[in-house]
Design an enzyme around this catalytic site. Structure first.
Site, PDB file in Angstrom:
ATOM      1  N   ALA A 233       2.035  -0.494  -3.003  1.00 18.33           N
ATOM      2  CA  ALA A 233       2.953  -1.413  -2.569  1.00 18.33           C
ATOM      3  C   ALA A 233       2.240  -3.161  -3.161  1.00 18.33           C
ATOM      4  O   ALA A 233       1.137  -2.828  -2.958  1.00 18.33           O
ATOM      5  CB  ALA A 233       4.064  -1.586  -1.739  1.00 18.33           C
ATOM      6  N   HIS A 234       3.085  -3.461  -3.260  1.00 20.77           N
ATOM      7  CA  HIS A 234       2.364  -5.439  -3.449  1.00 20.77           C
ATOM      8  C   HIS A 234       1.706  -6.122  -2.136  1.00 20.77           C
ATOM      9  O   HIS A 234       1.949  -5.761  -0.786  1.00 20.77           O
ATOM     10  CB  HIS A 234       3.864  -6.525  -4.051  1.00 20.77           C
ATOM     11  CG  HIS A 234       5.226  -6.363  -3.326  1.00 20.77           C
ATOM     12  ND1 HIS A 234       6.126  -6.812  -3.163  1.00 20.77           N
ATOM     13  CD2 HIS A 234       5.050  -5.277  -2.050  1.00 20.77           C
ATOM     14  CE1 HIS A 234       6.670  -6.560  -2.672  1.00 20.77           C
ATOM     15  NE2 HIS A 234       6.020  -5.564  -1.205  1.00 20.77           N
ATOM     16  N   ASN A 235       0.176  -6.304  -2.485  1.00 20.31           N
ATOM     17  CA  ASN A 235       0.131  -6.607  -1.604  1.00 20.31           C
ATOM     18  C   ASN A 235      -1.414  -6.402  -1.370  1.00 20.31           C
ATOM     19  O   ASN A 235      -1.542  -6.776   0.147  1.00 20.31           O
ATOM     20  CB  ASN A 235       0.637  -8.380  -0.661  1.00 20.31           C
ATOM     21  CG  ASN A 235       1.004  -9.131  -2.272  1.00 20.31           C
ATOM     22  OD1 ASN A 235       2.227  -9.190  -2.231  1.00 20.31           O
ATOM     23  ND2 ASN A 235       0.246 -10.116  -3.055  1.00 20.31           N
TER      24      ASN A 235
END
Lengths: 340, 340, 340
Positions: free
Chosen positions: C237-239
């Site tokens: 997922a993001h980051n």
């Protein structure tokens, strides 16, 4: 356009009660069927819809026939009978033939004249594509791969080099066959890639779901025997061997060199550890983790059904100290019965 | 290029403390923001970064304003306010129009003049694409499919035939919509394919993540109502119905004919068994397995948090004999209180 | 075509026992090796095949050499030595150079003359592709993305805009890098999209499996450090930040902003909750859910091995009331020892 009930009952081998000349032009659920539509009752959850159905006819087990307000075709296996009927009433779209001008074709390929290679397909050298097989478009087929007759590769399927696919194999969009296995050797904390030199062998009548991945073998092949059915989003690691007529539901992960028997059913989200064997006729229920070989047919489980979060949190708080709890019980037992 | 703080506060409906003429040209996290950047505080995990931020301004809840060394825009819902601000400061890339010459377009299509069909897209017969909708490239759209206005299909998306997609729908790369469901009838140990004759209906403002799969219905449609949000790597089986504004995190698997309510949240890696119903406003936490219908709003769980392996092994060794342990407890209870 | 055993032993740094002039032309498993083939013994599960192998030579640990009926190359790390040998004996296919005429190339790209951009690739504006890097076909590379030298992108890989990829990075078919994160702000029950404005940074010698997804950051970048290895069907997922030389097996899901250390190993099907940290040198076993930060190296678990379904059902029936069971135990303890 359409078959009579008499023709249908004959073709699917069921016993008709009703007008043999009634023409059937579509298939539908019990709830949504209207005139001209045939429906079926296989899962008894839906029995409640039977008495009010507006279908022209219903395929069902003989014992439910009298609950049905309309014509019936009785069959010992109504789901199979329905599958046959649906295939007759709604035949697949006519196959195409030829190679779309936008496709890239390698050297020394043998693409049967009755096969279809759709737009933007990329075919490597020495690829063989059998009679009638359809590549919808955007498919990539690596060099030295062989796809048997009567197959259907949906859009954007990737089959890497050196893969051998049998007849009547269906592969859904985005599936990847023959990607490298996750072979890594650890040298002083860093990972060295281990060349993945095996292939993939896929039998006849196999179906592979959307966005599923099947890795090539490290040395020997990854194998899917005849009639294996894989749902979507499945991971099949290198050198896995799946026996004939085994069906695997979505989101399952199978680790390297696992060997799964014939006629098994693996539930959704299950995980199979590598280098183990599962016997024939084994059922693994959803979200179960198989960590050891299973040597007897039967049903195996470890998935936990949901509870209300507050109940589950209390239970989990105990679970994480379950060994202590068991020791406390043992202490009580010893106290009450010191001989134990 | 850039907006003033005064314009921003106005547009997003927040209360500004600071210089309304300060120009904002970018957005950044509290830790990494510099001059000209606006940041936000929504998750209080990051509150520790607030006092040292070098942002030009911070969007936050009113009660945190006095901890902030710089200008603030106070909002009761800072994450929503930030989302609005970011969309204003960093607008999406200008849409394209037209059909790339490498695209293959079928017969009888209605592609709006303001839509964009990118390189190597393959569009079947009788496809409708609404105003402004963008197909990035390598997308496959099957015959008789309709995509509403204002949508964005990223690269290599596959939408099969007979799918109906609403307005402003975003589909991320590699997603597959309308693949065949896993419909198999067992006849003497072999699997017969059951034709998958339904479609997929997708409402407005739906977003579908990368490499997610949504199967078509067997007879009726698979349905995603308005505002449904699916993350990556999700499996949605045939005839699933997902209610409006339900959000589903990555790696979830939903089995056939499950019906999920509106405004639900399903955590990552959860599994939903088929042929059940989940009420509106239900939250399912990560890696939970839902095996029965859920009729009341609330939070439901069965995922097990990790422990050190040695502790877990001891606890698991007890868990696998938990029924015996419970019987031993019962025996002690009876012994101490024979009337029980 | 082929190397002598003497050359091989020298190149891989092992101690040869046998004829140094024997020519090796292939690699194979102990079971299937024939004349001219070299094999290896790394996993002792396969030791049983050693004494009957028909391989020309076997790479193994010194202590197993006397069990081997043929020539041996002794090495302290036979799997690493085998990986090196296999790469020498079966070298990768010769790289191609140039841009296939069916590829679409954007403005201001810098594609090294020794790189290969295969059929139907779509390259955005201002893309940089380093020396020798191969794009097999059907790949989409968004604007402002940079791919280092010596890489290999297999068919139908999508790399979105603004992604930075190091050297010698391998990405398998269907993988998606840089898709939008699942960023949603809830406003009165409806979800507002939060723009995903960060990128993805991928170090050197990273390998990413088939149909795996790596989201771009919301503001800062998602990061995969040098030597990270991701298997198939993974969701990042993001980051998320993954430390150097960490290996992650298939079907793992990692939620937003999780930070995983260096030299970790994450087992198949595990789930990592967002906004937490995992220390270096942590092993997470298969199907485990990590819900809190892990601050010490070690092995962590919560996956439950399968049992026969009837046993599991009994145990689960107790588990769902485990808190009650613990209270009953406590009551007995108090009764027997009221001071407690």
């Amino acid at each position: 356009m359409g078959l009579t009930l008499g023709e249908l009952a004959n073709s699917i081998g069921g016993k008709l009660q009703g007008d043999p000349d009634c023409v059937i032009t579509s298939v539908a659920t019990l709830q949504n069927a209207g005139p001209g539509a045939i429906s079926f009752l296989a899962n008894t959850t839906y029995r409640k819809y039977l008495q009010h159905t507006a279908a022209a006819a219903v395929i069902l087990r003989p014992e439910f026939a009298r609950e049905c307000p309309t014509a019936t075709i009785a069959s010992a296996n109504p789901y199979v009978a329905y599958a046959r009927a649906a295939t007759l009433i709604v035949p697949p779209v006519n196959p195409r033939q030829g190679v779309h001008p936008s496709a890239s074709i390698g050297k020394d390929c043998a693409i049967d004249a009755s096969a279809w290679v759709g737009p933007n397909c990329i075919i490597g050298d020495s690829v063989h594509i059998g009679a009638g097989t359809q590549l919808a478009g955007g498919c990539f087929i690596g060099r030295d791969t062989r796809i048997g007759a009567g197959g259907y590769l949906h859009a954007n399927v990737v089959v890497s080099h050196g893969v051998n696919i049998g007849e009547r194999v269906i592969i859904h969009p985005g599936a990847v066959i023959g990607s490298d296995g996750f072979g890594l050797a650890n040298e002083n904390g860093q990972w060295l890639k281990v060349p993945q030199l095996g292939g993939v062998r896929i039998g006849n009548d196999v179906e592979i779901g959307a966005n599923t991945s099947v890795d090539r073998g490290a040395l020997d092949d990854t194998v899917l025997e005849d009639g294996v059915k894989l749902d979507n989003q499945i991971q099949v690691a290198h050198n896995v061997h799946i026996g004939a007529h085994t069906a695997i539901a979505g989101c399952v992960g199978i680790s390297g060199s696992a060997r799964i028997g014939r006629h098994c059913m693996i539930g959704g989200g299950a995980g199979i550890v590598g280098h183990l064997e599962i016997a024939d006729n084994v059922t693994v229920t959803g979200m179960t983790m198989v960590t050891r070989s299973i040597t007897s047919p039967g049903v195996y489980s470890s998935g936990i059904p949901a509870q209300e979060n507050s109940d589950w949190n209390k239970n989990y708080a105990r679970l994480k100290k379950l060994d202590q709890l068991a020791r406390r019980l043992q202490a009580l037992e010893r106290r009450l019965d010191p001989k134990d």
